[in-house]
Design a protein around this motif. Structure first.
Motif, PDB file in Angstrom:
ATOM      1  N   VAL A  68       0.828  -1.206   0.000  1.00  0.00           N
ATOM      2  CA  VAL A  68       0.000   0.000   0.000  1.00  0.00           C
ATOM      3  C   VAL A  68       0.866   1.261   0.000  1.00  0.00           C
ATOM      4  N   GLY A  69       1.948   1.232   0.788  1.00  0.00           N
ATOM      5  CA  GLY A  69       2.843   2.383   0.821  1.00  0.00           C
ATOM      6  C   GLY A  69       3.430   2.696  -0.541  1.00  0.00           C
ATOM      7  N   ASN A  70       3.670   1.653  -1.345  1.00  0.00           N
ATOM      8  CA  ASN A  70       4.183   1.837  -2.694  1.00  0.00           C
ATOM      9  C   ASN A  70       3.219   2.669  -3.538  1.00  0.00           C
ATOM     10  N   VAL A  71       1.922   2.385  -3.448  1.00  0.00           N
ATOM     11  CA  VAL A  71       0.927   3.113  -4.246  1.00  0.00           C
ATOM     12  C   VAL A  71       0.753   4.534  -3.739  1.00  0.00           C
ATOM     13  N   VAL A  72       0.521   4.691  -2.435  1.00  0.00           N
ATOM     14  CA  VAL A  72       0.316   6.027  -1.871  1.00  0.00           C
ATOM     15  C   VAL A  72       1.578   6.874  -2.042  1.00  0.00           C
ATOM     16  N   GLY A  73       2.741   6.275  -1.735  1.00  0.00           N
ATOM     17  CA  GLY A  73       3.995   7.019  -1.872  1.00  0.00           C
ATOM     18  C   GLY A  73       4.309   7.371  -3.308  1.00  0.00           C
ATOM     19  N   SER A  74       4.011   6.461  -4.250  1.00  0.00           N
ATOM     20  CA  SER A  74       4.252   6.749  -5.668  1.00  0.00           C
ATOM     21  C   SER A  74       3.390   7.911  -6.149  1.00  0.00           C
ATOM     22  N   ASN A  75       2.126   7.930  -5.716  1.00  0.00           N
ATOM     23  CA  ASN A  75       1.243   9.012  -6.137  1.00  0.00           C
ATOM     24  C   ASN A  75       1.687  10.359  -5.569  1.00  0.00           C
ATOM     25  N   ILE A  76       2.161  10.348  -4.324  1.00  0.00           N
ATOM     26  CA  ILE A  76       2.702  11.583  -3.745  1.00  0.00           C
ATOM     27  C   ILE A  76       3.939  12.023  -4.521  1.00  0.00           C
ATOM     28  N   ALA A  77       4.841  11.079  -4.794  1.00  0.00           N
ATOM     29  CA  ALA A  77       6.064  11.401  -5.547  1.00  0.00           C
ATOM     30  C   ALA A  77       5.746  11.858  -6.959  1.00  0.00           C
ATOM     31  N   ASN A  78       4.749  11.253  -7.588  1.00  0.00           N
ATOM     32  CA  ASN A  78       4.375  11.646  -8.943  1.00  0.00           C
ATOM     33  C   ASN A  78       4.005  13.121  -9.013  1.00  0.00           C
ATOM     34  N   ILE A  79       3.227  13.575  -8.025  1.00  0.00           N
ATOM     35  CA  ILE A  79       2.769  14.970  -8.050  1.00  0.00           C
ATOM     36  C   ILE A  79       3.856  15.917  -7.575  1.00  0.00           C
TER      37      ILE A  79
END
Length: 320
Positions: A68-79
């Motif tokens: 889950v951290g991978n998805v949430v963290g990736s979306n934060i990093a993407n933006i």
């Protein structure tokens, strides 16, 4: 040895994701699939392949914090990180019609992610619902853009055009895509294994590792794609990559992962990280709505905010 596993995994993920996109796009072009459909589906799924495989393997290995951290963290990093760096390279202007629908889908998928995190558990029915919503969104986007080509259709066609083609012929393209899949799976196994070892040896939670090292590592394909698009002055492509990736990450990756293997959401994500994602999403929508441009100073704000967020995670983990 642990860091070697992580670095090797990241390299294989980046290379595998690139080969997968090139092979899939070339095969699609060879059999006559339209650039619009390629941009809407193959490129988006391809650049999200590292996150998908990593989250699946993490879930099966009993590491929901990484999944889950991978998805949430990736979306934060993407933006904050990727769009921030891209805007520093070249300001990102967007046509209002090209942004409205996808921006609404971005907001909706982020709110859905918030709901899942606050619920605390993603069962199979929630995952299947997420996947169904993603399929419906893609079908709606394709039909509307094909029926009345506009700036949105042009953006997705640019995404397909910017994707690097693989070798000629369907056979060579399929082989390239299969090699990419194998490299992605192998890289994800090494990355997840190294991340679990690092968390255990350093006394840091798997969730923090998933939100930082794993998330940024699996977002590298988007960073490369956005940087190339900015250098080519295709701002719509850079924004399309990030917006599409964030939608796919929530609806596709969390959806597929939880439909295959239900996931318990770590409570620490509900305390801070999901709210950082909500704030980052609201901020990018606000910045783009005011002038329909992400300016360099706004990109700098994003990068500074990401640095502050990552720094807080590291410091907090060290004090725990």
């Amino acid at each position: 040895m642990t860091w070697l596993l992580i670095l090797s995994g990241l390299v294989l993920l980046v290379v595998g994701g690139e080969l997968l996109v090139r092979g899939a796009v070339s095969a699609a072009r060879a059999i006559g699939i339209s650039p619009l459909m390629i941009g809407l589906t193959l490129v988006g799924f391809g650049t999200s392949a590292p996150e998908l495989v990593t989250s699946l393997i993490a879930a099966f290995q009993g590491a929901p914090g990484i999944a889950v951290g991978n998805v949430v963290g990736s979306n934060i990093a993407n933006i904050l990180l990727i769009l921030g760096v891209t805007a520093l390279i070249y300001p990102l202007a967007v046509a209002p019609p090209a942004f409205r629908r996808d921006g609404l889908a971005l907001a909706g998928s982020t709110v859905a992610c918030l709901g899942a995190v606050l619920w605390g558990f993603m069962d199979r029915w929630i995952g299947l619902l997420f996947v169904a919503v993603l399929v419906a969104y893609i079908a709606w986007a394709y039909r509307s853009e094909r029926a009345a080509p506009d700036a949105e259709a042009e953006m997705h066609e640019h995404v397909a055009e910017d994707a690097r083609a693989g070798p000629g012929g369907i056979l060579g393209s399929v082989v390239l895509a299969l090699v990419g899949i194998a490299a992605t799976v192998g890289g994800a196994r090494l990355l997840v294994g190294g991340a679990i070892e690092l968390a255990q040896s350093a006394g840091i939670s798997e969730t923090v590792i998933g939100l930082t090292i794993v998330a940024v590592g699996t977002s590298l394909p988007e960073l490369v794609a956005c940087a190339v698009a900015a250098l080519r002055r295709h701002a719509d492509v850079a924004l399309g990559n990030v917006i599409g990736s964030n939608i796919y990450n929530v609806l596709g990756i969390l959806g597929i992962t939880s439909s295959v293997h239900p996931i318990a959401i770590p409570v620490e994500i509900a305390r801070l990280d999901i709210w950082v994602l909500i704030a980052a999403t609201a901020l990018v929508l606000l910045f783009l709505r005011t002038g329909w441009t992400l300016r360099r100073w706004e990109g700098a704000v994003f990068v500074l905010l990401y640095g502050a967020y990552a720094g807080y995670l590291v410091v907090d983990a060290g004090m725990a």
